[in-house]
Each structure stands twice: as structure tokens, then as C-alpha cells.
Scaffold this motif. Structure first.
Motif, PDB file in Angstrom:
ATOM      1  N   ALA A  17       0.836  -1.200   0.000  1.00 40.28           N
ATOM      2  CA  ALA A  17       0.000   0.000   0.000  1.00 40.28           C
ATOM      3  C   ALA A  17       0.873   1.252   0.000  1.00 40.28           C
ATOM      4  O   ALA A  17       0.570   2.239  -0.669  1.00 40.28           O
ATOM      5  N   LEU A  18       1.986   1.211   0.735  1.00 42.95           N
ATOM      6  CA  LEU A  18       2.921   2.337   0.758  1.00 42.95           C
ATOM      7  C   LEU A  18       3.503   2.560  -0.635  1.00 42.95           C
ATOM      8  O   LEU A  18       3.553   3.689  -1.127  1.00 42.95           O
ATOM      9  N   GLY A  19       3.911   1.465  -1.288  1.00 44.19           N
ATOM     10  CA  GLY A  19       4.451   1.554  -2.646  1.00 44.19           C
ATOM     11  C   GLY A  19       3.446   2.063  -3.654  1.00 44.19           C
ATOM     12  O   GLY A  19       3.813   2.713  -4.640  1.00 44.19           O
ATOM     13  N   GLU A  20       2.173   1.767  -3.422  1.00 44.55           N
ATOM     14  CA  GLU A  20       1.109   2.234  -4.311  1.00 44.55           C
ATOM     15  C   GLU A  20       0.744   3.695  -4.057  1.00 44.55           C
ATOM     16  O   GLU A  20      -0.060   4.269  -4.779  1.00 44.55           O
ATOM     17  N   GLY A  21       1.304   4.281  -2.991  1.00 41.18           N
ATOM     18  CA  GLY A  21       1.082   5.695  -2.721  1.00 41.18           C
ATOM     19  C   GLY A  21      -0.174   6.010  -1.922  1.00 41.18           C
ATOM     20  O   GLY A  21      -0.637   7.156  -1.919  1.00 41.18           O
ATOM     21  N   TYR A  22      -0.728   5.007  -1.225  1.00 40.97           N
ATOM     22  CA  TYR A  22      -1.901   5.279  -0.398  1.00 40.97           C
ATOM     23  C   TYR A  22      -1.536   6.202   0.760  1.00 40.97           C
ATOM     24  O   TYR A  22      -0.451   6.096   1.324  1.00 40.97           O
ATOM     25  N   CYS A  23      -2.437   7.092   1.121  1.00 45.10           N
ATOM     26  CA  CYS A  23      -2.226   7.955   2.280  1.00 45.10           C
ATOM     27  C   CYS A  23      -2.416   7.094   3.540  1.00 45.10           C
ATOM     28  O   CYS A  23      -3.035   6.034   3.493  1.00 45.10           O
ATOM     29  N   PRO A  24      -1.881   7.530   4.707  1.00 47.04           N
ATOM     30  CA  PRO A  24      -1.993   6.738   5.938  1.00 47.04           C
ATOM     31  C   PRO A  24      -3.439   6.378   6.298  1.00 47.04           C
ATOM     32  O   PRO A  24      -3.703   5.252   6.717  1.00 47.04           O
ATOM     33  N   GLU A  25      -4.357   7.306   6.123  1.00 44.97           N
ATOM     34  CA  GLU A  25      -5.759   7.032   6.472  1.00 44.97           C
ATOM     35  C   GLU A  25      -6.332   5.923   5.602  1.00 44.97           C
ATOM     36  O   GLU A  25      -7.047   5.039   6.073  1.00 44.97           O
ATOM     37  N   LYS A  26      -6.013   5.934   4.306  1.00 44.76           N
ATOM     38  CA  LYS A  26      -6.499   4.911   3.389  1.00 44.76           C
ATOM     39  C   LYS A  26      -5.852   3.561   3.703  1.00 44.76           C
ATOM     40  O   LYS A  26      -6.506   2.515   3.651  1.00 44.76           O
ATOM     41  N   MET A  27      -4.543   3.581   4.057  1.00 46.95           N
ATOM     42  CA  MET A  27      -3.866   2.350   4.432  1.00 46.95           C
ATOM     43  C   MET A  27      -4.531   1.729   5.660  1.00 46.95           C
ATOM     44  O   MET A  27      -4.754   0.518   5.699  1.00 46.95           O
ATOM     45  N   ALA A  28      -4.838   2.558   6.653  1.00 47.24           N
ATOM     46  CA  ALA A  28      -5.484   2.060   7.871  1.00 47.24           C
ATOM     47  C   ALA A  28      -6.821   1.420   7.538  1.00 47.24           C
ATOM     48  O   ALA A  28      -7.167   0.347   8.039  1.00 47.24           O
ATOM     49  N   GLU A  29      -7.567   2.059   6.651  1.00 47.68           N
ATOM     50  CA  GLU A  29      -8.874   1.533   6.238  1.00 47.68           C
ATOM     51  C   GLU A  29      -8.727   0.215   5.482  1.00 47.68           C
ATOM     52  O   GLU A  29      -9.425  -0.761   5.757  1.00 47.68           O
ATOM     53  N   LEU A  30      -7.799   0.152   4.535  1.00 44.80           N
ATOM     54  CA  LEU A  30      -7.593  -1.061   3.733  1.00 44.80           C
ATOM     55  C   LEU A  30      -7.133  -2.243   4.574  1.00 44.80           C
ATOM     56  O   LEU A  30      -7.553  -3.370   4.353  1.00 44.80           O
TER      57      LEU A  30
END
Length: 197
Positions: A17-30
């Protein structure tokens, strides 16, 4: 959740998710993790990157490829960053097996309180080793502990501090592996509960 993310272990999912450029909030949700956990992982990666950044007069890095030690990661986070009197704070310990073999006899152990400053309030979720069992390769186990902030603690001027250590034995090399993590919550007297009378 995208299929490519769903197939991986939780830490692999985070890295993808970090490599895909997700923001921290979106990563937490995913990933279904608290934002505080994502923030801690990002902070650890940032610190790691700084450790490997050579200075202007540093010699070039010499890279060797020894056998990688078994991997065990403890991520210990609170569900809030600031707490007041009467508020319940929940600390969650996520134990990750980053190794390719099972980790045996995984134990959560109270950590030594070496990082407490004046005014800090120590919270110990456990007082003796807690057996988390064997942890399969790429697996994760979680456990949570709660603490209600008292009026006295809220007025301390410090943080609510909790330390844990995790230890296990690698089934592949019979090596003992450990990790340590400290969770902190800023205590505030703002919005404290008044005593009756």
C-alpha cells in the motif's frame, strides 16, 4: 480491498500500500489497522531510512549478505494520541512473524520502563509473560489492553507510557528472537471530569 493486497501478510500489505502511494488514512482503512499503528510503522521506516543515509564525508556503504535472522516484529499502539480523565485508552499489541518458518513459544513480556520521563504514568497491561502460542510464517496475533485515565494521571503533565517485549524461538534455526515497543499517549487535564460535591 484490491486482490493483490488481500493475498499478502499484514506487513506485506502495508509495504505494498505504501508503494502504491496510499495515504496513511487509506492504508489504515484497507488493512483494518488503527491509524496510530500505520503512523508508527511509517515512523519506523523513516528512522530506518535515516540510519542508512550516508553523510557527506561517509565512505560508500559496503553491503554484505549474511543469512537473514528470523524476523519478529511487535507493533504496540494506543487507539488515541491524547487522553483526558475518565477516558478509556486501548493499547493493541500486533505480533508479526516476518520469517519464512514458524516461530515457537511466542511470549509477550512486560517491558522495562527505561524511557519514562518525569510526570509519565506507567501502564502495564500484563505483569508476567503471556503465552501467545506458535506463530506461523507470515502470521500475526493481536491482543489488547485497556486503561481508564484517572483525574490524578490526567494532571500529571506527562504521558501514559506502556512497554512490551515479545520473544519467540525460530523453528528453522532454533534462534531466540525478540522485539520491543513502547506506546505513548499524551495526558491532558483539559476537559477533565470534575469530582462530585
Amino acid at each position: 480491498m484490491p486482490e493483490a493486497i488481500a493475498r499478502r501478510t499484514i506487513y506485506d500489505q502495508f509495504m505494498m500500500a505504501l508503494g502504491e502511494g496510499y495515504c496513511p488514512e487509506k492504508m489504515a482503512e484497507l488493512l483494518g489497522l488503527p491509524i496510530a499503528t500505520i503512523s508508527l510503522w511509517l515512523s519506523r521506516l523513516s528512522n530506518l531510512a535515516l540510519d542508512f543515509t550516508p553523510g557527506a564525508d561517509s565512505p560508500p556503504l559496503q553491503v554484505s549478505a549474511p543469512d537473514a535472522p528470523p524476523g519478529l516484529t511487535l507493533v504496540y499502539t494506543p487507539d488515541v494520541l491524547v487522553a483526558r480523565a475518565g477516558q478509556v485508552v486501548t493499547f493493541t499489541a500486533d505480533i508479526l512473524n516476518d520469517d519464512s518458518v514458524t516461530l515457537l513459544d511466542t511470549n509477550l513480556i512486560p517491558g522495562r520502563q527505561t524511557s519514562a520521563a518525569e510526570g509519565d504514568v506507567i501502564f502495564t497491561g500484563i505483569t508476567s509473560p503471556f503465552d501467545m502460542g506458535d506463530l506461523p510464517a507470515g502470521g500475526m496475533r493481536s491482543i489488547s489492553f485497556s486503561h481508564t485515565v484517572s483525574e490524578h494521571e490526567a494532571r500529571s503533565g506527562g504521558d501514559l507510557v506502556s512497554n512490551l517485549t515479545v520473544s519467540a524461538r525460530s523453528a528453522g534455526s532454533n534462534t531466540e528472537v525478540t522485539d520491543h515497543c513502547c506506546a505513548r499517549v499524551k495526558l491532558t487535564a483539559v476537559g477533565h471530569l470534575r469530582a462530585a460535591g
